[in-house]
Every structure is written in structure tokens, then in C-alpha cells.
Design a protein around this motif. Structure first.
Motif, PDB file in Angstrom:
ATOM      1  N   LEU A 374      50.679  53.056  28.868  1.00  0.00           N
ATOM      2  CA  LEU A 374      49.608  52.108  28.579  1.00  0.00           C
ATOM      3  C   LEU A 374      49.947  50.718  29.118  1.00  0.00           C
ATOM      4  N   SER A 375      51.162  50.268  28.868  1.00  0.00           N
ATOM      5  CA  SER A 375      51.555  48.925  29.297  1.00  0.00           C
ATOM      6  C   SER A 375      51.665  48.832  30.822  1.00  0.00           C
ATOM      7  N   ILE A 376      52.170  49.879  31.465  1.00  0.00           N
ATOM      8  CA  ILE A 376      52.255  49.871  32.931  1.00  0.00           C
ATOM      9  C   ILE A 376      50.853  49.836  33.543  1.00  0.00           C
ATOM     10  N   GLY A 377      49.954  50.638  33.004  1.00  0.00           N
ATOM     11  CA  GLY A 377      48.581  50.643  33.505  1.00  0.00           C
ATOM     12  C   GLY A 377      47.897  49.295  33.336  1.00  0.00           C
ATOM     13  N   MET A 378      48.273  48.558  32.282  1.00  0.00           N
ATOM     14  CA  MET A 378      47.681  47.241  32.034  1.00  0.00           C
ATOM     15  C   MET A 378      48.211  46.179  32.980  1.00  0.00           C
ATOM     16  N   VAL A 379      49.271  46.486  33.703  1.00  0.00           N
ATOM     17  CA  VAL A 379      49.833  45.521  34.662  1.00  0.00           C
ATOM     18  C   VAL A 379      49.392  45.840  36.086  1.00  0.00           C
ATOM     19  N   ILE A 380      49.622  47.058  36.539  1.00  0.00           N
ATOM     20  CA  ILE A 380      49.477  47.370  37.961  1.00  0.00           C
ATOM     21  C   ILE A 380      48.040  47.230  38.444  1.00  0.00           C
ATOM     22  N   GLY A 381      47.081  47.831  37.734  1.00  0.00           N
ATOM     23  CA  GLY A 381      45.698  47.762  38.176  1.00  0.00           C
ATOM     24  C   GLY A 381      45.167  46.333  38.241  1.00  0.00           C
ATOM     25  N   PRO A 382      45.208  45.581  37.147  1.00  0.00           N
ATOM     26  CA  PRO A 382      44.656  44.219  37.170  1.00  0.00           C
ATOM     27  C   PRO A 382      45.377  43.278  38.133  1.00  0.00           C
ATOM     28  N   VAL A 383      46.705  43.350  38.189  1.00  0.00           N
ATOM     29  CA  VAL A 383      47.436  42.450  39.080  1.00  0.00           C
ATOM     30  C   VAL A 383      47.101  42.758  40.533  1.00  0.00           C
ATOM     31  N   THR A 384      47.099  44.028  40.910  1.00  0.00           N
ATOM     32  CA  THR A 384      46.778  44.400  42.287  1.00  0.00           C
ATOM     33  C   THR A 384      45.366  43.976  42.655  1.00  0.00           C
ATOM     34  N   ALA A 385      44.411  44.254  41.768  1.00  0.00           N
ATOM     35  CA  ALA A 385      43.025  43.875  42.043  1.00  0.00           C
ATOM     36  C   ALA A 385      42.883  42.361  42.180  1.00  0.00           C
ATOM     37  N   ALA A 386      43.575  41.615  41.331  1.00  0.00           N
ATOM     38  CA  ALA A 386      43.489  40.156  41.386  1.00  0.00           C
ATOM     39  C   ALA A 386      44.105  39.603  42.665  1.00  0.00           C
ATOM     40  N   LEU A 387      45.235  40.177  43.068  1.00  0.00           N
ATOM     41  CA  LEU A 387      45.902  39.683  44.270  1.00  0.00           C
ATOM     42  C   LEU A 387      45.031  39.868  45.502  1.00  0.00           C
ATOM     43  N   ILE A 388      44.409  41.033  45.615  1.00  0.00           N
ATOM     44  CA  ILE A 388      43.582  41.310  46.792  1.00  0.00           C
ATOM     45  C   ILE A 388      42.295  40.487  46.745  1.00  0.00           C
ATOM     46  N   SER A 389      41.667  40.390  45.575  1.00  0.00           N
ATOM     47  CA  SER A 389      40.403  39.664  45.473  1.00  0.00           C
ATOM     48  C   SER A 389      40.598  38.167  45.670  1.00  0.00           C
ATOM     49  N   ASP A 390      41.811  37.673  45.457  1.00  0.00           N
ATOM     50  CA  ASP A 390      42.090  36.242  45.604  1.00  0.00           C
ATOM     51  C   ASP A 390      42.240  35.833  47.064  1.00  0.00           C
ATOM     52  N   LEU A 391      42.376  36.822  47.963  1.00  0.00           N
ATOM     53  CA  LEU A 391      42.538  36.522  49.384  1.00  0.00           C
ATOM     54  C   LEU A 391      41.181  36.399  50.067  1.00  0.00           C
ATOM     55  N   PRO A 392      41.105  35.617  51.154  1.00  0.00           N
ATOM     56  CA  PRO A 392      39.877  35.625  51.960  1.00  0.00           C
ATOM     57  C   PRO A 392      39.597  37.027  52.484  1.00  0.00           C
ATOM     58  N   LEU A 393      38.326  37.334  52.713  1.00  0.00           N
ATOM     59  CA  LEU A 393      37.939  38.678  53.110  1.00  0.00           C
ATOM     60  C   LEU A 393      38.674  39.132  54.367  1.00  0.00           C
ATOM     61  N   GLU A 394      38.896  38.210  55.320  1.00  0.00           N
ATOM     62  CA  GLU A 394      39.556  38.595  56.567  1.00  0.00           C
ATOM     63  C   GLU A 394      41.033  38.920  56.367  1.00  0.00           C
ATOM     64  N   GLN A 395      41.607  38.551  55.217  1.00  0.00           N
ATOM     65  CA  GLN A 395      43.009  38.843  54.935  1.00  0.00           C
ATOM     66  C   GLN A 395      43.183  39.984  53.936  1.00  0.00           C
ATOM     67  N   ALA A 396      42.085  40.559  53.478  1.00  0.00           N
ATOM     68  CA  ALA A 396      42.167  41.589  52.441  1.00  0.00           C
ATOM     69  C   ALA A 396      42.937  42.813  52.921  1.00  0.00           C
ATOM     70  N   GLY A 397      42.689  43.235  54.173  1.00  0.00           N
ATOM     71  CA  GLY A 397      43.394  44.401  54.696  1.00  0.00           C
ATOM     72  C   GLY A 397      44.881  44.167  54.805  1.00  0.00           C
ATOM     73  N   ALA A 398      45.256  42.992  55.335  1.00  0.00           N
ATOM     74  CA  ALA A 398      46.673  42.659  55.451  1.00  0.00           C
ATOM     75  C   ALA A 398      47.318  42.546  54.081  1.00  0.00           C
ATOM     76  N   GLY A 399      46.591  41.962  53.133  1.00  0.00           N
ATOM     77  CA  GLY A 399      47.131  41.831  51.784  1.00  0.00           C
ATOM     78  C   GLY A 399      47.346  43.172  51.120  1.00  0.00           C
ATOM     79  N   SER A 400      46.412  44.103  51.321  1.00  0.00           N
ATOM     80  CA  SER A 400      46.557  45.438  50.763  1.00  0.00           C
ATOM     81  C   SER A 400      47.778  46.150  51.344  1.00  0.00           C
ATOM     82  N   ALA A 401      47.999  45.974  52.660  1.00  0.00           N
ATOM     83  CA  ALA A 401      49.159  46.594  53.301  1.00  0.00           C
ATOM     84  C   ALA A 401      50.461  46.040  52.722  1.00  0.00           C
ATOM     85  N   VAL A 402      50.515  44.722  52.530  1.00  0.00           N
ATOM     86  CA  VAL A 402      51.711  44.103  51.959  1.00  0.00           C
ATOM     87  C   VAL A 402      51.962  44.622  50.548  1.00  0.00           C
TER      88      VAL A 402
END
Length: 520
Positions: A374-402
Motif C-alpha cells: 500500500l505504501s509503495i503504491g502511494m509513492v511510485i504512481g503519484p510521484v512518477t505522474a507528477a514528475l512527468i506532468s511537471d515537464l513541458p510537453l516537448e520534454q515529456a518523452g525524455a523525462g519518461s525515459a529518464v
């Protein structure tokens, strides 16, 4: 083909079914191996693999996946995503067949690395085909449906592995991949157009070679340390130093490339850099503690593969429930207020393995695994989604790869370090119990608890088997402490780097089950 065609709705649904089948195949394979480790270590029922070989059997797949996936998308743009997808399935099926009939640990390790290559080609192509097939609101609905395959795989994988191991030989957990892959290949050929992007991304062979070489050298040195127990040996420190140098050169090369496959510049952004470091540390802990879990349940406690698989279901269910729960909480609170406590709890549950023993009631183990998932699921999904959504659209692919590369790298290093700690502490703890035993018995018992139990049965010395169980428990306790400290460091990084208040500009997207993968 440079523009997505308008496909009939029924054909779109069939394509989605094929993609879900392939996703399920990858997820099942990710989860079945952990249930098979104890059997592979057994000299009679498996390959008699030592801990270092089992670390490589797990890590070689992840290493190949981590280093090749960020280049696989560029191959799809050039040659068509169906072509790359089909190539990945062929490689995955062929290497699964090889793994199923591997005659020694070396062959299994090589086959697992080839399976990682296949998965690296499959995964980006799956998402690309999904995005090209569906548009508008139908795309969001398709992604949601597609994500459920991860949940099914996470929950069903350990149970399926347990069933197969209880009724067939260990190779059956890999052989089952072959007919599924063949069915998927037929579906791809009949239903899926060969989508390709009009804009070709450049390939990065230098970066790929440097990242693979660096990670292999680093992992080799760390795993070798657990086998020889002396860090001053050249075959331990030299690969570690060489690996770090190669990875440093990799970063420098990527900084000079105009369109890098792995963009280190993104780490200059505080939230993105800190979030990825925290995810890497969390995945380090998850991979290491999962490695311990397999030997604890089936080895020390003597669970059958099926019972061990059923025992791990709470982890998967907890992870699947944690991601949407955290997403709702983040909308009301902030990302930091939700994920820092969750990662702290995850770290404490990893440290909780330090209190498990040979007589621990199953109900306490299940509660620990549920809270951990439960605790792991509460970290990985939201943090990953936030990191990618915080990037400009043109950097989303590169951010996902990183982000994907950092997570997989954390897993590789976690398996290497966690397994090495376990090997060193086990040998130290078993040594007093070997006094007076014949030399060959001592040598075999020092390899692992599995080898010690096997030789104890052969010489009718049950006290040696008991000593091996106690030595393993001691090693697990020591390793769990270090793993918990590492995960707590990840929580500290999130506390420092995430903003105190959530941004109100745009909501964080709903995380899918794909981001909860680390719980298995």
C-alpha cells in the motif's frame, strides 16, 4: 504510414486486447521469477545456483531492459512500431524457451538478459501503438483498461508460478510464455498497422554501449564482493571503479548530444531530479527486500511455491490500491504531504523484516506485506505522474525515459547490494556451526542456506539445516536494516526537494497500475 488511420471500433478493441495480452505476459514474467528463486537454488529440484548467480538471473533482465528501452522507441519511429514489437516478441519467446531448458545457471542468466532485450523492445512499442490507435476520450479510457493488465499480472504471477512449480519442473514458468507470445504475434500481424512517426529520433549507440558497460561492471563488482567477502581484491574494486567511470562518461556524452536518449539536464530541475533520486532509492529497497522475501518464505519457513505465491498477494493488492488512494489525497493535500509519510512507512516495513523469524505467525507477515504494498503504491504512481506532468510537453518523452531508466537501475543495484549483504552475513553466521564437518560439507554449506539444507539431508545432520536457517534469518535482519536506511534516505530526498504546497495550475494525472510495478 505517417498519420494514424481511423480504425473501426471493433478492430480498436481487438488491438487493445492484443496489447493487454502482451502487457500481461511481461508482468507475469516479472513476478514469477521471484517465486522460482528458491527452487533454482536447490541442487536437486533446480540448478543449484548460488546467491550470486541468482542475483544475475534477476539483474541481467532488468539491466538489459533499463539500458535498451530508451533506444527502443527511436527504433519504432524508424522501422515501425509493429515491426519492433514483433521483433521483441520473437526474442522474448525464443529466450523464454532457452531459459526453460537451461542446463546451468550461466545459460539461464544469458537467457534472462535476452528476455530483457525483448521486453525493452516490446514496452515502448505497446504504448506507442495504444496512443496511435486511440484518440480523444477513447484514448484515456483505453489507457485505463490497458492498465488493469498490470494489476492482474501482479496478483496472478506468484500464484501461477506456485501452481506450475508444484506440478511441473521449474522451466515451466518460462515455457508458458511461448504460446502466449505466438498468439500475440498472430494478433499483431492481422490487426495492427505498422505505425511510425514522421519525425525520426536519432539513435544513440554510444550512450547505449556506455550505459550497458558501466552498469554491468558496477553490478559485477558488487555481486563479486558477496562471493569473495574481501573488498580489497582487484576483481571487486576494479569493476566498481570502472563502472562508475563509464557511467560518468555516459553522462558527459549525453550532455554533448543535441537530442540525447537519456537527458541528464533534467536533473537540474529540483523536483524532477529529487523525485527520481527518491524513486531510485525506493526501487533499490524494493528489489532487495523482494529478493529476501523469496528465500524467507520458501527456504527458512518451508512454504511450498503455491503457499508462498498466495502469501504475497497482499503486496500486489496493496500496491494497486495505493496508487488511486494517493492520487485522491494529493488533490486535497500536497504531493509532499502524501508521499513523504508513505515512503517513510514503506522504509519501516522493509526494516520490519528485521523482526521476522522462524516462528512468526503468518498473519503478521501478511499485515506487513499489505502495508508495504500500500505504501509503495502511494509513492511510485503519484510521484512518477507528477514528475512527468511537471515537464513541458516537448520534454515529456525524455523525462519518461529518464524516470524509467533510474527506476530500473535502482532495482539492479538493489539486487546486487542486497544479495551481497545477505551472502556475507550468512557466511559469517554459519561458520561456527561448521566446525568438525568434512571439508566438502563446509564448502557447500557456506554457499547458501539452500545448499546447506541439501547437504544436511544427505549426511543426516539436521542441526546443520537448523543452523543454516538461523544464519539466513540473521543475514536477513542485517540486510533489512540497511535497506530500510536506504529507503528512508529516499523519503528525506522527497522532503527536501518536493514543494511544500501542491501546484494548482493543473491536476496531477491519475496514475495507472504500471507505476505500481515495484511491489512485486
Amino acid at each position: 504510414m505517417t498519420a494514424p488511420p481511423t480504425l473501426p471500433k471493433f478492430r480498436q478493441q481487438l488491438i487493445l486486447a492484443v496489447l493487454m495480452l502482451c502487457s500481461l505476459l511481461i508482468w507475469l514474467d516479472n513476478t514469477v521469477l521471484s517465486a522460482t528463486l528458491e527452487t533454482l537454488a536447490d541442487p536437486t529440484r533446480g540448478l543449484g545456483a548460488n546467491p550470486g548467480q541468482l542475483q544475475w538471473a534477476t539483474g541481467s533482465y532488468t539491466l538489459a531492459f533499463a539500458t535498451l528501452m530508451f533506444s527502443a522507441g527511436a527504433l519504432g519511429d524508424r522501422f515501425g512500431h509493429r515491426t519492433v514489437f514483433s521483433s521483441g516478441l520473437v526474442i522474448f519467446a525464443g529466450s523464454s524457451l532457452w531459459a526453460a531448458y537451461a542446463s546451468d545457471a550461466g545459460q539461464l542468466i544469458t537467457a534472462r538478459a535476452a528476455m530483457g532485450v525483448g521486453s525493452a523492445l516490446i514496452t515502448p512499442a505497446m504504448m506507442a501503438i495504444l496512443m496511435w490507435t486511440f484518440t480523444g476520450p477513447a484514448r484515456a479510457a483505453a489507457i485505463g483498461i490497458f492498465s488493469t493488465s498490470a494489476g492482474v499480472g501482479m496478483a496472478a504471477g506468484p500464484v501461477l508460478a506456485g501452481f506450475l512449480l508444484d506440478h511441473f519442473w521449474w522451466g515451466s514458468v518460462f515455457l508458458i510464455n511461448v504460446p502466449v507470445a505466438v498468439l500475440a504475434l498472430v494478433g499483431l500481424a492481422v490487426l495492427v498497422p505498422n505505425f511510425r512517426s514522421p519525425t525520426l529520433r536519432p539513435l544513440d549507440p554510444a550512450g547505449m554501449l556506455l550505459s550497458i558497460s558501466g552498469l554491468v561492471a558496477l553490478a559485477y563488482g558488487l555481486i563479486r564482493a558477496g562471493q569473495v567477502e574481501v573488498w580489497s581484491r582487484t576483481d571487486v574494486w576494479a569493476p566498481i571503479v570502472a563502472g562508475l567511470i563509464l557511467l560518468a562518461v555516459f553522462v558527459l556524452v549525453e550532455l554533448r548530444v543535441k537530442v540525447p536518449s537519456f537527458d541528464p539536464r533534467l536533473f537540474a530541475q529540483r523536483t524532477f531530479g529529487g523525485g527520481n533520486v527518491a524513486l531510485g532509492l525506493l526501487l533499490f529497497g524494493v528489489a532487495a527486500i523482494t529478493f529476501y522475501n523469496a528465500f524467507y518464505l520458501q527456504g527458512a519457513l518451508g512454504f511450498s511455491p503455491m503457499k508462498a505465491g498466495l502469501a504475497n498477494i497482499p503486496t500486489a493488492f496493496g500496491a494497486l490500491a495505493g496508487a488511486p488512494l494517493a492520487s485522491r489525497l494529493v488533490r486535497r493535500l500536497s504531493l509532499r504531504l502524501v508521499t513523504v509519510p508513505a515512503l517513510t512507512v514503506a522504509a519501516l516495513t522493509m526494516g520490519g523484516y528485521g523482526f521476522l523469524g522462524l516462528q512468526t505467525p503468518l498473519v503478521w507477515i501478511e499485515i506487513l506485506l499489505l502495508i508495504q504494498g500500500l505504501s509503495i503504491g502511494m509513492v511510485i504512481g503519484p510521484v512518477t505522474a507528477a514528475l512527468i506532468s511537471d515537464l513541458p510537453l516537448e520534454q515529456a518523452g525524455a523525462g519518461s525515459a529518464v524516470t524509467n531508466t533510474v527506476r530500473q537501475t535502482g532495482s539492479v543495484i538493489g539486487i546486487a547490494v542486497g544479495g551481497t549483504i545477505m551472502s556475507i552475513e550468512y557466511r559469517r553466521a554459519i561458520e561456527p556451526s561448521l566446525e568438525g564437518a568434512p571439508g566438502p560439507v563446509q564448502d557447500q554449506a557456506r554457499v547458501s542456506a539452500e545448499q546447506a539444507r541439501h547437504v544436511a539431508t544427505g549426511i543426516h545432520r539436521p542441526t546443520l539445516a537448523q543452523a543454516a536457517d538461523n544464519a539466513f534469518i540473521h543475514a536477513m535482519h542485517v540486510g533489512a536494516g540497511w535497506i530500510a536506511v536506504t529507503a528512508l534516505l529516499g523519503a528525506a530526498v522527497l522532503l527536501i526537494t518536493l514543494p511544500a504546497l501542491g501546484k494548482k495550475k493543473r491536476p496531477i494525472p491519475e496514475p495507472d497500475y504500471e507505476e505500481a510495478r515495484s511491489s512485486v
